[in-house]
Design an enzyme around this catalytic site. Structure first.
Site, PDB file in Angstrom:
ATOM      1  N   LYS A 112      29.043 -26.834  41.923  1.00 34.36           N
ATOM      2  CA  LYS A 112      28.426 -26.034  40.890  1.00 34.36           C
ATOM      3  C   LYS A 112      29.280 -26.425  39.749  1.00 34.36           C
ATOM      4  O   LYS A 112      28.906 -26.345  38.792  1.00 34.36           O
ATOM      5  CB  LYS A 112      28.291 -24.552  41.141  1.00 34.36           C
TER       6      LYS A 112
HETATM    7  C1  LIG Z   1      24.713 -23.734  45.771  1.00 31.07           C
HETATM    8  C2  LIG Z   1      25.419 -24.108  46.995  1.00 31.07           C
HETATM    9  C3  LIG Z   1      24.568 -24.650  47.709  1.00 31.07           C
HETATM   10  C4  LIG Z   1      22.889 -25.016  47.651  1.00 31.07           C
HETATM   11  O1  LIG Z   1      22.710 -25.699  46.233  1.00 31.07           O
HETATM   12  P1  LIG Z   1      21.280 -25.701  45.722  1.00 31.07           P
HETATM   13  O2  LIG Z   1      21.321 -26.486  44.418  1.00 31.07           O
HETATM   14  O3  LIG Z   1      21.010 -24.299  45.301  1.00 31.07           O
HETATM   15  O4  LIG Z   1      20.072 -26.031  46.773  1.00 31.07           O
HETATM   16  C5  LIG Z   1      24.821 -25.574  48.813  1.00 31.07           C
HETATM   17  N1  LIG Z   1      26.158 -25.445  49.197  1.00 31.07           N
HETATM   18  C6  LIG Z   1      27.230 -24.700  48.402  1.00 31.07           C
HETATM   19  C7  LIG Z   1      28.490 -24.542  48.829  1.00 31.07           C
HETATM   20  C8  LIG Z   1      26.517 -24.174  47.283  1.00 31.07           C
HETATM   21  O5  LIG Z   1      27.568 -23.483  46.258  1.00 31.07           O
END
Ligand SMILES: *Cc1c(COP(=O)(O)O)cnc(C)c1O
Length: 462
Positions: A112
């Protein structure tokens, strides 16, 4: 570049307005009117360039006149300066035809950060230019919230409120949100699950009087600027493995569908992606939907990969819009049905289009744990549980085309699950070693719209 809503009934906006708005006023999600392609020569030319220069080349056509070239270069450089690896998104090899794309070298140790650090820079540049102030509200299953807080803490013209499900995130995730001391950071523990938090945020955006009164801005994964930032690492990985002259496949641990949707944008821009595989944990609504054509919500079952514990996958709406040949009324009908009945059926043509774009698979809790154990034993790589879901699913899709599994978080973010599977407790990087000593600051609230709105009105400057 103009942006349109997946439900076809919101104003067309430019990049900056799309970024500052988040959710469209018809309840839909913004997408570019056209995806600008890169030529084969342009893609080949990315090879050997820095992450930042590739990011500029990939994102520039989407941004239009919102930021000049020099400014955009500077904002990208600032966004990734704090990452703990010069490649930003390094590749590691797991097997002859299987690679990991490490997306956890940012300040909060999850992918993120790639989008959120950039969005922090872009927001700050846009707001300081206009003198506007905004209230950022987001829901998190753990990682979005800490990444948003890290990106916006201390910024003068922004308050950031993050709703997370009380007692349903890891302690490291919680502390990353509750320990920043800046006044503009507000962590809210909500009684409910992630979908409760996400529904509260959506309801706040659909309450136009409230939305306008507090100048609401959204940085959840539905924000187009976040999806755009994530397109970049599909290119850096693809080019490193021989694109555009050789195809590449990706497996993506998936919850809200933002990360994998960015992959489909990279493909639409011309990156030769053979397979794009949705990997889910036992909250497998997306996998079931791909198999059956019925999107039917169930309860959320807690798992050791909590950032994927969801049933309503917001960005899937973007894939549906594409699958319905960009017919906003078909998407609006499906979403209306979802709200009323908890599910909808995908038309045959749209389902075929989805299956052409995406493959899918699921990993049970046992399979996830076994994958962490086996990968550590065979390769020495320690996977976080989300990444392990991806690696398990990818193993069913290996071929002569290189497969890249996105490593979405650092194992130290989920130390209990990793220790249980490997016998060793993964250590936090030194810059975070005092996380467990810092004081926490959090407000606990019921999953009730009026209560959350009242708190936000009280906390922001008049
Ligand atoms: C947010 C997240 C996901 C999922 O990603 P999306 O874009 O919501 O599909 C997978 N793994 C981790 C560690 C995350 O923080």
């Amino acid at each position: 570049m103009n942006y349109i809503s997946t439900r076809g009934a919101a104003p067309v906006l430019d990049f900056e307005a799309t970024m500052l708005t988040g959710l469209a006023r018809d309840g839909g999600l913004y997408l570019p009117e056209h995806v600008p392609p890169l030529t084969t020569g342009e893609i080949a030319g990315l090879s050997g360039q820095s992450y930042e220069d590739q990011a500029f080349a990939v994102m520039r056509p989407f941004i239009g006149g919102a930021f000049g070239d020099e400014t955009l270069h500077e904002l990208i450089a600032a966004a990734y300066a704090a990452f703990g690896h010069p490649a930003r998104a390094p590749l590691k090899q797991l097997a002859p035809d299987h690679f990991l794309l490490e997306l956890f070298h940012g300040p909060t140790l999850a992918f993120k950060d790639f989008a959120m650090q950039l969005i922090g820079q872009l927001f700050q540049a846009a707001l300081s230019r206009s003198g506007q102030r905004v209230t950022i509200v987001g829901a998190t299953s753990g990682d979005t919230g800490s990444a948003a807080i890290e990106a916006f803490r201390g910024l003068g013209n922004v308050d950031v409120f993050i709703l997370y499900p009380h007692d349903r995130i890891s302690e490291v995730q919680r502390r990353q949100m509750t320990t920043p001391a800046e006044e503009n950071v507000h962590a809210l523990a909500i009684d409910g699950d992630f979908d409760t938090c996400q529904a509260l945020v959506k309801d706040m955006f659909n309450d136009f009087a409230f939305r306008d009164a507090v100048a609401l801005a959204g940085v959840n994964s539905i924000n187009w600027a976040r999806v755009l930032a994530q397109v970049v690492y599909y290119f850096t990985a693809g080019v490193a493995l021989g694109a555009p002259h050789r195809p590449v496949s990706f497996t993506v641990p998936t919850g809200n569908f933002g990360d994998i949707y960015a992959g489909s944008i990279a493909r639409a821009m011309g990156l030769p992606i053979e397979k794009l595989v949705i990997a889910t944990n036992h909250n497998d609504i997306l996998h079931r939907t791909m198999e059956s054509g019925g999107y039917v919500t169930d309860e959320v079952y807690p798992s050791i990969s909590p950032s994927m514990d969801i049933q309503v996958s917001s960005n899937f709406e973007r894939a549906l819009f594409d699958a319905y040949a960009r017919d906003g009324s078909a998407v609006a009908r499906a979403m209306g049905e979802l709200k009323e009945t908890g599910g909808f059926r995908i038309g045959q043509g749209a389902l075929e289009a989805l299956r052409e774009s995406f493959a899918s698979g699921r990993a049970s809790e046992d399979e996830t744990r076994a994958t962490i154990t086996a990968t550590a034993r065979e390769t020495g790589e320690v996977l976080c549980p989300h990444t392990a879901v991806g690696v398990h699913v990818a193993q069913a899709h290996l071929s002569a085309t290189p497969m890249v599994t996105l490593a979405t978080a650092h194992p130290a973010k989920f130390p209990d699950a990793v220790e249980a599977a490997t016998g060793a407790r993964p250590a936090l990087p030194p810059r975070m070693a005092d996380l467990f000593e810092r004081p926490e600051r959090v407000t606990r609230l019921p999953g009730d719209l009026a209560a959350v709105q009242a708190l936000i009105r009280e906390r922001i400057p008049a």
